[in-house]
Design a protein around this motif. Sequence first.
Motif, PDB file in Angstrom:
ATOM      1  N   LEU A  71      -3.817  -1.795  -6.535  1.00 53.08           N
ATOM      2  CA  LEU A  71      -4.231  -0.447  -6.124  1.00 53.08           C
ATOM      3  C   LEU A  71      -3.418   0.634  -6.844  1.00 53.08           C
ATOM      4  N   ARG A  76       0.798  -1.229   0.000  1.00 51.25           N
ATOM      5  CA  ARG A  76       0.000   0.000   0.000  1.00 51.25           C
ATOM      6  C   ARG A  76       0.828   1.276   0.000  1.00 51.25           C
ATOM      7  N   ALA A  82      -9.288  -8.041   3.000  1.00 55.00           N
ATOM      8  CA  ALA A  82      -9.184  -6.586   3.129  1.00 55.00           C
ATOM      9  C   ALA A  82      -8.684  -5.969   1.825  1.00 55.00           C
ATOM     10  N   TYR A  83      -7.703  -6.623   1.236  1.00 55.46           N
ATOM     11  CA  TYR A  83      -7.128  -6.078   0.000  1.00 55.46           C
ATOM     12  C   TYR A  83      -8.171  -6.092  -1.132  1.00 55.46           C
ATOM     13  N   ARG A 118       3.172   5.709  -1.909  1.00 54.50           N
ATOM     14  CA  ARG A 118       2.600   6.025  -3.214  1.00 54.50           C
ATOM     15  C   ARG A 118       3.344   7.235  -3.752  1.00 54.50           C
ATOM     16  N   GLU A 129      -5.893 -10.647   5.414  1.00 50.25           N
ATOM     17  CA  GLU A 129      -5.196  -9.642   4.604  1.00 50.25           C
ATOM     18  C   GLU A 129      -5.717  -9.619   3.169  1.00 50.25           C
ATOM     19  N   GLU A 155     -10.433  -3.203  -0.733  1.00 50.49           N
ATOM     20  CA  GLU A 155      -9.803  -1.943  -1.151  1.00 50.49           C
ATOM     21  C   GLU A 155      -9.774  -1.815  -2.670  1.00 50.49           C
TER      22      GLU A 155
END
Lengths: 478, 478
Positions: free
Chosen positions: B286, A116, B324-325, A119, B321, B328
């Motif tokens: 992401l 995550r 949750a990912y 960024r 994990e 997201e």
Amino acid sequence: MALSWPMADALPPVVLVSNRGPLTFSRDDDGGLVAIRGGGGLVSSLGPVVRKVGATWIAAAMTDEDREAAAGGVVDAEGFKVHTLAVDPHSYRMAYDVVSNATLWFLHHGLFDLSRRPRLDRRWAEAWAAYRDVNHAFARAVIDQAEEGAVVLVQDYHLALVGTWLAQERPDLRAVHFTHIPFCQPDLLRVLPTGVAEELLGGMSSHAACGFHAERWADNFAACCSEVLGWVPTTFVAPIAPDVAGMEELAQSDECVREAEKLEQLLDGRQLILRVDRIELSKNILRGFLAFDDLLRTRPEWRGRVVFVAMVYPSRESLPEYLAYRQEVEVLARLLNGQWATPGWQPIVLDTSDNFVRSVAALMRYDVLLVNPVRDGLNLVAKEGAILNRNDGVLALSREAGAWDELGGTALEVNPFDVAGTSDALSTALAMAPAERAIHAAALRKAAEARVPRDWLDDQLALAATAPPPGSRRPPPA
Amino acid sequence: MALSWPMADALPPVVLVSNRGPLTFSRDDDGGLVAIRGGGGLVSSLGPVVRKVGATWIAAAMTDEDREAAAGGVVDAEGFKVHTLAVDPHSYRMAYDVVSNATLWFLHHGLFDLSRRPRLDRRWAEAWAAYRDVNHAFARAVIDQAEEGAVVLVQDYHLALVGTWLAQERPDLRAVHFTHIPFCQPDLLRVLPTGVAEELLGGMSSHAACGFHAERWADNFAACCSEVLGWVPTTFVAPIAPDVAGMEELAQSDECVREAEKLEQLLDGRQLILRVDRIELSKNILRGFLAFDDLLRTRPEWRGRVVFVAMVYPSRESLPEYLAYRQEVEVLARLLNGQWATPGWQPIVLDTSDNFVRSVAALMRYDVLLVNPVRDGLNLVAKEGAILNRNDGVLALSREAGAWDELGGTALEVNPFDVAGTSDALSTALAMAPAERAIHAAALRKAAEARVPRDWLDDQLALAATAPPPGSRRPPPA
């Protein structure tokens, strides 16, 4: 390392450059500016040494009063000659918050949750430009003010690039860079954009030498340079030593004696496990509590017979990661107290008051000092504790702290990720026989006292004296 | 590497050992056990090769039906001779979930949020014991069944310790270990308890050689061995190649033609940015979306002219994990569609259906294939895309994927952490002129086709033939 400057009593002029300086400014009742001594780990360790050699200290203005003082030139106060540098506040915040604290600190301590963070977006690229500008402003101040042939000691990861401009514009100066935090291995450095990694390592390498607190960090830095730059600059290892003279004096004070008495009342004959830390993601406060929980669960004989005092004080609360971590620390302490407390016994005492005198009293008294960071440039508390303690206390030390290089031979080893292993180390420490504790503590103190604060400065002066002039070390491109 | 077994057409017996096997068992209408071909990246790549050499395949039973089949001995079905191994289900779950997937996978991909995870507690120590037991059970099966002088190919991080017992009890065998994921650098390996790190590296090193998909992973493994064991075993690099024959055949099928037509309707003349991945923390889904967001923000000319199709399918949802990912990923896609969509244009199409035929159709059609993992052992999709694509598509490839070693010369470089840089790469790819695309795509296909699936097997047979016998490589203790 012995001081090898040609005449030890004829030191060259010394300029120390750091983000945070030894003075902060405020207003007195008449509205005038007054200088007071500032805090911070780096300042408190280097301050006394720098004062003795009459160095000039260049540091950033942190407040409006600092900026006002900056306009007045060099200030001579509290034994320091300080030049406070007024940097554009927006650039400074971007450089300090986004690059230094939220990127470089996380990177070198291995704290990124990489799926995550980070960024590296357009705003980050702007922050890197601001970091470059702030470094340039520091370099400009040195270029304008340093005496001919001065030794320039550039401090820490906030100021990695200063040497770039010094090498170009003031080849008479001898600049040495020192990093007080860890340095990551090449796979982690690859998180940075290629151009940024090149600029960062190139900037550090344009100093005559780059210093670290431990061999590991110097080796990692060299490996990164080898991979990214294709050559390896001069590195050195010079762990800092705590200025315990001031703490020993404090230990005699009435206030410290009162704190010690209050602590004895709290303990009521029980053993003391102590930690003293900023509330900081790298300090591993959560796993410390979990190890204590495991201890109480698996070794019931310690229930009611030991108190874990965690003197942990808030830090960097402008970053959401730190607020979240503080909350987790507080919740876990409450949870475990709810789980284990009995009438008359609170297993964990969480003290977030940042009371320096109280921490000195506790360092003198601990049975076990737990220093379990996931990674740490050095960790001064481990060395301070070893020197101050009067109770033949045992040090349980993370092998990931730079101080492990100096104290690992006598401390109990902690793998900071290994909760069960940390619990085992606590158990071993608590159960250690008095005679063994005495031997352990004496050896530990000897190791911690092997270097004095001045050694750190002398190492750098020696390197500055012997290092080849800037620009001469880089091998010609192949 | 050429096959150097003395007589290429007289191969020694080959035993392949992996966690997941090529067959899964279920019941037919009459209640009898039937074998069907299983999925999984490793099986689909190695399966065709293994089938041709008539190897025996030893793999764990995953279901009750598998366990029942295991009781019946070796099954000959679908061209495979499979021995399904029934391991104690509790031990298997601990070894697989806690050690393999939640520790070793995270460690080697650099996915731990180290200030919080892992927590190596008593339960973890039990899981490590279970991991050892499961590895021992696999070794026992090999010891009992392998023909004299067989080559044993042990697959991946689930089975690092198998060679330990083979070396002790069956010195006639030649065992080679191959890791399909990355390998971390020494600073990260220090997360493991010292004894565990020694056992893990010692176990891998008791094979005749240890193979990896990329030079970086082999170097990291060697550096870890040097630091922890004090010696370095034989390593080799043998990237796997996709079995595109089956995919090319599929590409001609009616179903694939229909999927291609549906995709063209969806695109309606727009360019296609494609990704095909498990929903996996290391895949960096992401930041891929954030880079697309940056593209639309900073280069408005692309709004309405490009669709980002993300074929991402759920995986390992027993680990929180991953749940949750996934959430997201879904929230971010929805958010960005809410931000940028216009009537008739949905910028991001999130397809979580795991439709293999559809992904083949999309790989044939993409204008830009985004493969931006934060770390990846190889990444087969990058190579499959390069070979299957019929649209002179551009590959934007993470330099942190093992496939970068083979394709880096012709793909566009992506630093997976650099959102702005990834956006720049997408922009470059979308704007590339047809003639340049054609040159790029031809070079990419050539690089991706340089190795065929059989090369991977031949490399290992060659190593098994020439490696010194087990036990002879370890230097005597100093």
